[in-house]
Design an enzyme around this catalytic site. Structure first.
Site, PDB file in Angstrom:
ATOM      1  N   TYR A   1       3.161   7.189   9.914  1.00 27.46           N
ATOM      2  CA  TYR A   1       2.439   6.074   9.397  1.00 27.46           C
ATOM      3  C   TYR A   1       3.041   4.854   9.062  1.00 27.46           C
ATOM      4  O   TYR A   1       3.094   3.654   9.409  1.00 27.46           O
ATOM      5  CB  TYR A   1       1.054   6.546   8.641  1.00 27.46           C
TER       6      TYR A   1
ATOM      7  N   LYS B   1       0.131   0.982  15.106  1.00 30.36           N
ATOM      8  CA  LYS B   1       1.347   0.802  15.678  1.00 30.36           C
ATOM      9  C   LYS B   1       1.577  -0.358  16.492  1.00 30.36           C
ATOM     10  O   LYS B   1       3.092  -0.453  17.070  1.00 30.36           O
ATOM     11  CB  LYS B   1       1.418   2.231  16.442  1.00 30.36           C
TER      12      LYS B   1
ATOM     13  N   HIS C   1       0.729  -1.212  -0.034  1.00 32.15           N
ATOM     14  CA  HIS C   1       0.044   0.036   0.155  1.00 32.15           C
ATOM     15  C   HIS C   1       0.918   1.178   0.182  1.00 32.15           C
ATOM     16  O   HIS C   1       1.615   1.502   0.837  1.00 32.15           O
ATOM     17  CB  HIS C   1      -0.973   0.053   1.274  1.00 32.15           C
TER      18      HIS C   1
ATOM     19  N   TYR D   1      -9.749   5.893   6.174  1.00 34.53           N
ATOM     20  CA  TYR D   1     -10.189   6.320   7.455  1.00 34.53           C
ATOM     21  C   TYR D   1     -11.250   7.413   7.306  1.00 34.53           C
ATOM     22  O   TYR D   1     -11.090   8.528   6.801  1.00 34.53           O
ATOM     23  CB  TYR D   1      -8.865   6.952   8.093  1.00 34.53           C
TER      24      TYR D   1
ATOM     25  N   PRO E   1      -5.476   1.302  17.928  1.00 34.54           N
ATOM     26  CA  PRO E   1      -5.303   0.555  16.792  1.00 34.54           C
ATOM     27  C   PRO E   1      -5.343   1.584  15.299  1.00 34.54           C
ATOM     28  O   PRO E   1      -4.805   1.280  14.522  1.00 34.54           O
ATOM     29  CB  PRO E   1      -6.065  -0.372  16.395  1.00 34.54           C
TER      30      PRO E   1
END
Length: 395
Positions: free
Chosen positions: A389, A301, A76, A205, A297
């Site tokens: 991220y 991480k 990704h 998200y 979550p």
């Protein structure tokens, strides 16, 4: 396999942290033993995280544990943010110098590491219930455990607790020596697995007046989705149609995007918390992964922090073996805690920006939307999100 009674590094816990540490130590020629309380099938089926940072993937490749990941993992290059019926894609490689993430379930990482360990790795004992760790402040700490109905001991030079938040290893540190920091969030995640191809190429998200939603995936044919729900929600209280309808509402954007629906095969409600224990070492006992810290979550991480802990730890043990000095082991806690708190900050940022608290005011909502607008408008804000991220360098 002969049950060992002595080793250099005793590892309590056969989850991803313990297994990766054992693999790294074994490849470096260091003696270690892993004790796991559950049986093999339970460990291999335990559902957990699914996003691997660049550094985690690099470590798995370096120790020969990424053959299936490279074949089956989904690369990704970004994530999509949604709010106010608009969307914005954060492109990772262009913002991070080429770094990215992989979708590859923790269960698969664990299966790969167990297969390597049983084939040619360090001793790995399942159904080995650790009852106590003693002698943390001596040069010969001992793991007390039961295996095959017999009480046994494992004498070690060092003991690493990779046995999670409720594990035994942390209890070996005197209570007065520990400082804990904790935050419990006023909402949970309602997660589902569904036999339907993902409706997106990358994770979504979504911020919504009705609460947060996340669209993820486990494979090209299996979707993983989450809804923000009140704490204490019973997953059986939602019908399948109610779940899909709510997901579609929260993901809604202007345009032609459509959420694909399919049979829901698993459902569970996951409470959210942040937790850090300091220090991560006392005497000859060192803590790694969930034994030392837990993150919500939202920032992906948890597994990656555990991996970075044991990467640092494996290097420290290699330095000790090569030089006889404990300098790197002595620095382990401070080294890792810098990264832990950076990850806590990012995870908190993602969580509080995207979720709607039960008592949230309109003013606080507008602050969230302003922050999302800034990520979309500012390359600097987008780069800050992307760099965290994909994972900060372990060094």
């Amino acid at each position: 396999m002969t049950t060992p009674s002595r080793t250099t590094v005793g590892i309590v816990g056969g989850g991803p942290a313990g297994l990766l540490l054992a693999r790294l130590l074994h490849r470096a020629g260091a003696d270690c033993v892993v004790l796991e309380a559950r049986n093999r099938s339970y460990v291999e089926e335990r559902q957990r995280a699914g996003i691997l940072e660049q550094g985690t993937v690099d470590a798995l490749r370096a120790c020969g544990a990424a053959e299936r990941l490279d074949r089956e993992g989904l690369v990704h290059n970004g994530i999509e943010l949604r709010w106010n019926r608009r969307s914005h894609r954060v492109d990772f490689p262009s913002l991070t110098g080429g770094r990215r993430v992989w979708v590859y379930a923790q269960t698969e990482v664990v299966k790969d590491l167990i297969a390597l360990s049983t084939a040619d790795g360090a001793p790995l004992l399942f159904d080995a219930q650790v009852t106590a760790v003693t002698g943390a402040d001596t040069d010969r700490p001992v793991i007390h455990y039961t295996h095959e109905g017999t009480a046994r001991t494992l004498a070690c030079d060092y003991i690493v607790g990779c046995d999670g938040f409720h594990g035994v290893a942390r209890k070996a540190i005197p209570e007065g020596q520990l400082h804990t920091f904790e935050r419990v969030y006023p909402y949970s995640w309602f997660g589902i697995l569904a036999d339907v191809p993902p409706s997106c190429d990358e994770l979504i998200y979504a911020h919504s007046p009705r609460g947060f939603a996340l669209h993820s995936m486990r494979s090209p044919t299996v979707s993983r989705l989450y809804l923000q729900v009140p704490n204490g929600t019973d997953p059986a209280s939602w019908s399948d149609q109610e779940i899909w309808d709510e997901l579609e509402t929260r993901f809604a954007v202007d345009g032609g995007w459509k959420l694909a629906r399919g049979p829901i095969t698993q459902r569970a409600v996951l409470p959210m918390r942040s937790f850090v224990t300091e220090p991560m070492r006392w005497g000859r006992v060192l803590l790694a992964g969930d034994a030392a810290h837990i993150v919500p979550p939202t920032g992906a991480k948890g597994l990656n922090l555990a991996a970075s802990d044991v990467i640092v730890l494996a290097r420290a043990f290699a330095h000790w073996t090569a030089t006889g000095t404990t300098a790197a082991l002595d620095a382990y806690s401070n080294t890792c805690l810098q990264r832990v708190w950076r990850a806590q900050h990012f995870s908190s940022f993602m969580t509080t920006t995207l979720h709607t608290a039960p008592d949230q005011s309109p003013f606080e909502t507008r602050l969230q939307l302003a922050q999302l607008d800034r990520v979309a408008a500012s390359p600097h804000a987008a780069a800050e999100l992307a760099e965290n991220y994909v994972g900060l360098p372990v060094e």
